[in-house]
Design an enzyme around this catalytic site. Structure first.
Site, PDB file in Angstrom:
ATOM      1  CE  LYS A   1      -2.009  -1.086   3.897  1.00 10.04           C
ATOM      2  NZ  LYS A   1      -1.291  -2.355   4.189  1.00 10.04           N
TER       3      LYS A   1
ATOM      4  NE  ARG B   1      -4.507  -1.320   9.701  1.00  9.00           N
ATOM      5  CZ  ARG B   1      -3.422  -0.810   9.104  1.00  9.00           C
ATOM      6  NH1 ARG B   1      -3.420   0.417   8.657  1.00  9.00           N
ATOM      7  NH2 ARG B   1      -2.349  -1.539   8.967  1.00  9.00           N
TER       8      ARG B   1
ATOM      9  NE  ARG C   1       7.210  -2.416   6.296  1.00  8.97           N
ATOM     10  CZ  ARG C   1       5.869  -2.436   6.325  1.00  8.97           C
ATOM     11  NH1 ARG C   1       5.171  -1.913   5.326  1.00  8.97           N
ATOM     12  NH2 ARG C   1       5.241  -2.978   7.335  1.00  8.97           N
TER      13      ARG C   1
ATOM     14  NE  ARG D   1       1.922  -4.851  11.295  1.00  3.94           N
ATOM     15  CZ  ARG D   1       3.086  -4.754  10.667  1.00  3.94           C
ATOM     16  NH1 ARG D   1       4.190  -5.242  11.211  1.00  3.94           N
ATOM     17  NH2 ARG D   1       3.153  -4.158   9.504  1.00  3.94           N
TER      18      ARG D   1
HETATM   19  P1  ADP Z   1       2.234  -1.854   3.195  1.00  2.00           P
HETATM   20  O1  ADP Z   1       2.229  -0.348   3.181  1.00  2.00           O
HETATM   21  O2  ADP Z   1       1.034  -2.448   2.534  1.00  2.00           O
HETATM   22  O3  ADP Z   1       2.467  -2.418   4.566  1.00  2.00           O
HETATM   23  P2  ADP Z   1       4.808  -1.590   1.793  1.00  2.00           P
HETATM   24  O4  ADP Z   1       4.492  -0.762   0.613  1.00  2.00           O
HETATM   25  O5  ADP Z   1       5.548  -0.984   2.911  1.00  2.00           O
HETATM   26  O6  ADP Z   1       3.469  -2.325   2.323  1.00  2.00           O
HETATM   27  O7  ADP Z   1       5.622  -2.871   1.267  1.00  2.00           O
HETATM   28  C1  ADP Z   1       6.161  -3.831   2.172  1.00  2.00           C
HETATM   29  C2  ADP Z   1       7.574  -4.221   1.723  1.00  2.00           C
HETATM   30  O8  ADP Z   1       7.495  -4.982   0.520  1.00  2.00           O
HETATM   31  C3  ADP Z   1       8.489  -3.033   1.436  1.00  2.00           C
HETATM   32  O9  ADP Z   1       9.804  -3.398   1.837  1.00  2.00           O
HETATM   33  C4  ADP Z   1       8.396  -2.884  -0.093  1.00  2.00           C
HETATM   34  O10 ADP Z   1       9.614  -2.347  -0.643  1.00  2.00           O
HETATM   35  C5  ADP Z   1       8.167  -4.312  -0.550  1.00  2.00           C
HETATM   36  N1  ADP Z   1       7.261  -4.432  -1.710  1.00  2.00           N
HETATM   37  C6  ADP Z   1       6.198  -3.644  -2.039  1.00  2.00           C
HETATM   38  N2  ADP Z   1       5.587  -4.093  -3.152  1.00  2.00           N
HETATM   39  C7  ADP Z   1       6.260  -5.213  -3.540  1.00  2.00           C
HETATM   40  C8  ADP Z   1       6.126  -6.149  -4.630  1.00  2.00           C
HETATM   41  N3  ADP Z   1       5.159  -6.021  -5.551  1.00  2.00           N
HETATM   42  N4  ADP Z   1       7.012  -7.171  -4.701  1.00  2.00           N
HETATM   43  C9  ADP Z   1       7.986  -7.302  -3.769  1.00  2.00           C
HETATM   44  N5  ADP Z   1       8.180  -6.466  -2.722  1.00  2.00           N
HETATM   45  C10 ADP Z   1       7.332  -5.432  -2.611  1.00  2.00           C
HETATM   46  P1  ADP Z   2       0.923  -2.026   7.747  1.00  2.00           P
HETATM   47  O1  ADP Z   2      -0.087  -1.745   6.703  1.00  2.00           O
HETATM   48  O2  ADP Z   2       2.267  -2.373   7.208  1.00  2.00           O
HETATM   49  O3  ADP Z   2       0.434  -3.025   8.777  1.00  2.00           O
HETATM   50  P2  ADP Z   2       0.656   0.665   8.978  1.00  2.00           P
HETATM   51  O4  ADP Z   2       1.822   1.569   8.991  1.00  2.00           O
HETATM   52  O5  ADP Z   2      -0.504   0.990   8.124  1.00  2.00           O
HETATM   53  O6  ADP Z   2       1.230  -0.769   8.652  1.00  2.00           O
HETATM   54  O7  ADP Z   2       0.101   0.486  10.469  1.00  2.00           O
HETATM   55  C1  ADP Z   2       0.965   0.203  11.551  1.00  2.00           C
HETATM   56  C2  ADP Z   2       0.141   0.082  12.831  1.00  2.00           C
HETATM   57  O8  ADP Z   2      -0.496   1.337  13.110  1.00  2.00           O
HETATM   58  C3  ADP Z   2      -0.993  -0.927  12.784  1.00  2.00           C
HETATM   59  O9  ADP Z   2      -0.563  -2.247  13.113  1.00  2.00           O
HETATM   60  C4  ADP Z   2      -1.955  -0.357  13.841  1.00  2.00           C
HETATM   61  O10 ADP Z   2      -1.504  -0.633  15.146  1.00  2.00           O
HETATM   62  C5  ADP Z   2      -1.803   1.153  13.625  1.00  2.00           C
HETATM   63  N1  ADP Z   2      -2.779   1.681  12.636  1.00  2.00           N
HETATM   64  C6  ADP Z   2      -2.505   2.251  11.426  1.00  2.00           C
HETATM   65  N2  ADP Z   2      -3.634   2.628  10.798  1.00  2.00           N
HETATM   66  C7  ADP Z   2      -4.653   2.302  11.632  1.00  2.00           C
HETATM   67  C8  ADP Z   2      -6.079   2.398  11.550  1.00  2.00           C
HETATM   68  N3  ADP Z   2      -6.684   2.929  10.465  1.00  2.00           N
HETATM   69  N4  ADP Z   2      -6.803   1.931  12.606  1.00  2.00           N
HETATM   70  C9  ADP Z   2      -6.224   1.399  13.695  1.00  2.00           C
HETATM   71  N5  ADP Z   2      -4.892   1.259  13.831  1.00  2.00           N
HETATM   72  C10 ADP Z   2      -4.108   1.692  12.814  1.00  2.00           C
END
Ligand code: ADP
Ligand code: ADP
Ligand code: ZN
Length: 222
Positions: A17, A92, A131, A176
């Site tokens: 995302k 979420r 990451r 998570r």
């Molecule tokens: P999210 O915001 O959904 O948690 P991120 O965008 O931070 O996810 O991506 C998680 C990790 O995976 C990061 O280290 C990113 O560089 C990597 N990543 C994102 N998209 C891809 C993909 N299509 N293939 C492989 N690795 C990816």
């Molecule tokens: P990812 O998509 O990689 O799990 P985020 O950076 O979006 O990570 O979120 C990290 C943490 O922040 C989540 O595990 C949760 O604890 C909190 N968080 C983020 N967005 C929300 C939301 N919309 N509602 C509740 N908790 C949230």
């Protein structure tokens, strides 16, 4: 785009995302709103919301709807959001989705598309464990899938301070994922009922997914 776009990226932790939201920002001139980033900033600043959120985030649970909705409402009211927004990590829960509907209605806006990034649970663990992020500009990287061109140096800004998230460990990732399936996955049906749901296969490489997403966004905002 005729009116400011409101895009929602849905997907489990590690789906991509944040990576895709930053690319959409550049391509479409939109503003990425990541509640995870906003919460981490609140924790770092030691605000009241940040103090409440810290332990919850470390455990991999969801922060209370009340705190997250307040943070999002304040951010959405800032002038740059008039360009259109990409919501990354919000809503979420169903309560958050309903609050967003009310907030947008007040502002005379509506959801352009809620795009579900479809990935396997197994891929997410690999993505999250590799990451890291540039501390200066927030660009996201991965040890295997998106390494900087020069090791340790950000491609975007030249920064050399790279950080890893405290909650990107195997134990917290498991919590998570549970939270995602129990509380967030039902939003896919919520947006399907509203007729704004789109899906993108997010198992391929980053640029191929970005191209698919750009097509979906163009169609949704035409
Ligand atoms: P999210 O915001 O959904 O948690 P991120 O965008 O931070 O996810 O991506 C998680 C990790 O995976 C990061 O280290 C990113 O560089 C990597 N990543 C994102 N998209 C891809 C993909 N299509 N293939 C492989 N690795 C990816
Ligand atoms: P990812 O998509 O990689 O799990 P985020 O950076 O979006 O990570 O979120 C990290 C943490 O922040 C989540 O595990 C949760 O604890 C909190 N968080 C983020 N967005 C929300 C939301 N919309 N509602 C509740 N908790 C949230
Ligand atoms: Zn950088």
């Amino acid at each position: 785009m005729t009116r400011p776009a409101v895009l929602i990226l849905l997907g489990p932790p590690g789906a991509g995302k944040g990576t895709q939201a930053r690319m959409l920002e550049e391509t479409f001139g939109l503003v990425q709103l990541s509640t995870g980033d906003l919460l981490r900033a609140a924790v770092a600043a030691g605000t009241e919301a940040g103090r409440k959120a810290k332990a919850v985030m470390e455990a991999g649970d969801l922060v209370s709807d009340e705190i997250v909705i307040a943070i999002l409402r304040d951010r959405l009211a800032e002038p740059d959001c008039a360009k259109g927004v990409i919501l990354d990590g919000f809503p979420r829960t169903t309560v958050q989705a309903e609050a967003l509907d009310a907030l947008l209605a007040e502002r005379g806006q509506q959801i352009s598309a809620a795009i579900s990034l479809e990935v396997d649970d197994a891929a997410m663990v690999t993505r999250i464990s590799g990451r890291f992020t540039c501390a200066a500009c927030g660009e996201g990287y991965h040890d295997s899938f998106k390494a900087p061109q020069v090791a340790g140096t950000c491609d975007k800004c030249g920064g050399t301070d790279m950080k890893r998230r405290a909650d990107d460990n195997a134990e917290t990732v498991a919590s998570r994922l549970v939270a995602y399936h129990a509380q967030t996955a039902p939003l896919i049906a919520y947006y399907k009922r509203k007729g704004v749901l789109k899906s993108v296969d997010a198992m391929g490489d980053i640029d191929a997914i970005a191209a698919d997403l750009a097509r979906v966004v163009r169609a949704a905002t035409a």
